[in-house]
Motif scaffolding. Sequence first.
Motif, short mmCIF file in Angstrom:
data_model
loop_
_atom_site.label_atom_id
_atom_site.label_comp_id
_atom_site.label_asym_id
_atom_site.label_seq_id
_atom_site.Cartn_x
_atom_site.Cartn_y
_atom_site.Cartn_z
N VAL A 1 0.80 -0.70 -0.30
CA VAL A 1 0.15 -0.18 -0.07
C VAL A 1 0.89 1.30 0.05
O VAL A 1 0.82 2.37 -0.71
N GLY A 2 1.93 1.28 0.84
CA GLY A 2 2.78 2.30 1.28
C GLY A 2 2.95 2.94 -0.59
O GLY A 2 3.53 4.09 -1.04
N GLN A 3 4.27 1.68 -1.08
CA GLN A 3 4.61 1.80 -2.96
C GLN A 3 3.07 2.35 -3.31
O GLN A 3 4.18 3.37 -4.61
N ARG A 4 2.04 1.60 -2.77
CA ARG A 4 1.09 1.94 -4.60
C ARG A 4 -0.17 3.63 -4.17
O ARG A 4 -0.03 4.52 -4.73
N LEU A 5 0.91 4.12 -3.11
CA LEU A 5 0.47 6.03 -2.57
C LEU A 5 1.93 6.57 -3.47
O LEU A 5 1.71 7.92 -2.62
N GLY A 6 2.54 5.73 -3.91
CA GLY A 6 3.84 7.21 -4.24
C GLY A 6 5.20 7.08 -3.70
O GLY A 6 5.96 7.64 -3.71
#
Length: 895
Positions: free
Chosen positions: A491-496
Motif C-alpha cells: 500500500v505504501g508503494q502504491r501511495l507513491g
Amino acid sequence: MNAPSQHPPAVRTTCPYCGVGCGVLAKPDGLGGAVIAGDPAHPANFGRLCSKGSALGETLGLESRLLHPMRRGADGALARASWDAALDQVAAGFARTIDKHGPNAVAFYLSGQLLTEDYYVANKLMKGFLGSANVDTNSRLCMASSVAGHRRAFGSDTVPGIYSDLDEADLIVLVGSNAAWCHPILYQRMMANRRMRGAKVVVIDPRRTATAEDVDLFLPIAPGMDTALFSGLLVHLSDVLALDYEYIDAHVSGFPDALARAREIAPDLATTARLAGLAQDDVAAFFALFRETAKTVTCYSQGVNQSAQGTDKVNAIVNCHLATGRIGKNGASPFSLTGQPNAMGGREVGGLANQLAAHMGFSPQEVDRVGRFWNGPAMAKREGLKAVQMFDAIARGEIKALWVMATNPAASLPRAGAVREALRKLDLFVVSENVLSNDTVSAGAHFVLPAAAWGEKDGTVTNSERRISRQRPFLPLPGEAKPDWWIVSQVGQRLGFADAFAYRSSADVFREHAKLSMFENGGTRDFDIGALALLSDEAFDALDPVLWPAPATRAGTERFFAQGGFFTSDRKAKMIAPEMPRPQAETSDALPFRLNTGRVRDQWHTMTRSGLSPRLAKHLPEPFVEVHPDDAIAAGLSHDGFARLHSRYGACVLKVRVSEGQQRGSLFAPIHWSDETAAMARVGELVMPATDPFSGQPEAKATPVAIAPVDYKYRGFVLTRSPLALPSHTWWSRVTVGRGVGYLLASEAASDMWRDVAHAAFGHAEIAEYCDPPRDLYRMAAFVDGRLEGCVFIGPATATLQWDAVKALFESEQLAEAQRRAVLSGKAADGLADPGPVVCACFGVGLNVIRDAIVNGGATSVEAIGAALRAGTNCGSCLPELKRIVQRERAPQAV
C-alpha cells in the motif's frame, strides 16, 4: 547413504499467546499440522509450556482461515478479489480520504499479535508518510498504564528487571495478577522459588483467584484501592526509617511531594486498612514483609493497568521501590507482566498513538530525528488518538478511513455495540485478518486482506523482560495469505513511497528498526539494539533470544537503574504524587454491582485461535459470571443457572458460577466470548468507556451493572460436523469438539421445534429418535456409515445433561452396534466411566478421574495425583484446582 527424514526437523519459534514469550519447538507433520513442544534452550520457559501453548498443534487447520483478498460488493456480500485490485483500491481510498479531509481523517488500529516488523512498517507509513499519529493498538487495553507509569518515573518505557529476578527474590508481591492462569510458566518459577528457597508470596487482588490458593498472604483488596495500599506502605516505610536515603539523594527527585501526598491518602495503618477494605493485621503483616525483605519483586498486571487510575497505581508501586532502592537489582524490582506476545515489540516501534519509533516521543527534536532517518515527507507532529478516543472520533464522523490489523475491536473494546455501529459509518474500512469471520469483519469491512498466521509468520517478538525472540515459519503460506509487513508495504508503494517501502524480507525491516534504535542515541535512550543492525539474512534466521539493550558501541545491561542512570533530563527518577483513589463511576440502586472482567485459564482474547482446540474447550466451555453466594441468594441466582447483566451501555446473558472467591458487591466475567462463539455474551458490550487521563487505558474492572436471573424452560446440546443455525429465543455457546462442533443450549423452543431443526440438519442421515412429549424430552442421533454424524438432546432445564458421554461417542471414528444403541441413553456402552469436566488441559484429565484416584487409588496429595495421572506435571496452571479437589475429597475423612 542415509534415507531422507520423513518430516522436516523441529523449528525453533515463539508462542503466540501471552507476554511470557515461551520458546516452542514445532515439528511439521507433513499434513499441514505440527507436533508442539517447549524449547528447553529458551530462557523464558526452559522447555515448559502452558495448556494453551501445549495445544497449539490443534489450532493450525485451515477450516476457518481467510485465504484470499475479499471486497464487499454493493449487495453487502464479500467476494474474492485479486491482490492487485484490492491493494490498488485500498491505497486509492486512503489517498482520496487524505486529499478530501486531511491526514487526521485516517487511522490504523493494530495488535500485540503482530510481529515487530509488521508494527514497524505500519507505524512508519502512518506517522512518517501519511502525516497522522492516529496509530493505536489493542495493547492500549492491557498495558498502557505501565507505559505511562514508566515514562513518568523513569523518563522512558523501561522494564527494570528480568525473569531471573523471580528465581532470586525473597518476597514476590503479585498485584492484580492471576499469574497462575494468565502467566502460568512464570507463576511456576515463583512457586519453585517458594519451595526451594523459601521465598514468601503475597497476592493482592479483589478476587481469590487460583493464584491466591497457596501463598503466604492473600489481601482481598477493595476494588480500585491499590494506590491507597501502596501509599500507606510508603508512609510506613518512612515512619520506621526503612528507606534507602542514599539512593534517594543520588538518584531520585520528587520524594518530598510523593511522600506528602501518600500521607494525605493513607496517613496511618488504620486508615490504609479501612480504605483498602482489609484487616489491619493483614496490612501490618504485608508492610512488615516488604520492610524486612530487601530482595522484593512486585509483579503487577491487568488488575492494576486496566483502570481509570491505572497510571497512579503503577507509580504508587514504583514509588515504594524507588524509595527503598529496590530496582534493577538481583531479585528486586517492580515488574510489569504484559499480556500479549508482542506488546513490548509494539512499544519499541511506536505502535501507540503517543509514541514515535525507538522509544521516542513527539518533542520537536525527536520528530526531526525520526523524520530525517525515514526521509519522511509528512511527519506527524503531535500525538494521535488513543483507542477509545479513536473509535469515538469514528462515531462522530471525524475519522473516515480505518485499517484494523490482527485484532477484533468490535468485541474487545468498551461499549462494543457502539463500536460496531461506528465502524459501519466509515467511508473506507479495511481489515487484515487470518480468519474468515469475526465480529469486526461482520461489522461491514469493505476489504478483508488475508494475513499470515502463527506458524507462517517470520520475524521477531519481544517479551515482558525485554527479550527479543524469533517467530519462525514452519508451515507454508496458505492460499494467497501474505505477511502484514508486506501488505502495508505494498500500500505504501502504491501511495507513491516505493523507495521507503521496498522491503524484500522481514530481515530488511528488522535491520532498519535496529538502525533507528541507535541513530543519534549515544546512550540517551534506553532502547538500543544497534548491535543487531548489520545482521545478515542468515544471522537473522539463526538469531538466538537476546535481551535489549544490545548497543553496538558499548556493553549492554540485563537490568536497569540499580546505579541510577534514568532517562530524564537530570538522570534521576521521578517519584510521582498520585491522586486520591476514587471510583470512576458510582454504583446505584439501579446498577448496584461492579463488574470486573478478565481471562480464564485455557482461552485467549476472542478465541479465534484458542477456540479451535477441542482440548482447551473442555475446561470452561460456556461464558459465565462469577457471583458471591450472598449476592446470589439476594438476587435469586442459582449456580449453573443463567443471569442477565446490564450496564448503561449494553447487556449480556451468562451462566452463573457461585464462588466464595468473589467479593460481595462485585461480579467477574471473562472477556473471551463474542457474537461468533455465543449468544449475548460479548462482555465488552457492558464495559464503560472511562479511561485513565495519562495512559488512555480503559477502566475494565469496575463498571456499574445490574444482575437478574433468567429462566429458560429447556436445556440441552447439539453435536454436528459443521455449524448450523439454531432456533430464535435460544441461548447457546459454541464449543469445538473433536471432528466437529458442539452447542450447549438453553432455550424457550419446545421439543417439536428442535425435532424440526434436527430433521432439517440431518435428514440425509439415518436417524434414531427418542420422544417423550409429557416430559418435554427429545433426543436424536444421526448416523452415516456407522459414524455418529450429529445429535440433538433437549429436555427440561432441571434435567441432567449427558454432554461428556455423548461427546465422547461423537468424537469416535466408528461406533460398534452396541455403542450406536446406547447413544440416545446418554451413556457409554463400553463400561467406560465419564471422565467429567477437564481439570488438567495439558493431559486431558477430568474431574471424575481425579476423584477416583483420590478415593479408590489412594492418591491423597497433588504430588500423588501427578504421579498417577500426570495431571499438574506440565504447566502447573491446574495445581490450585487440584489442591482444592484434594481438600474437598479428603474433608469427610478429617471429621
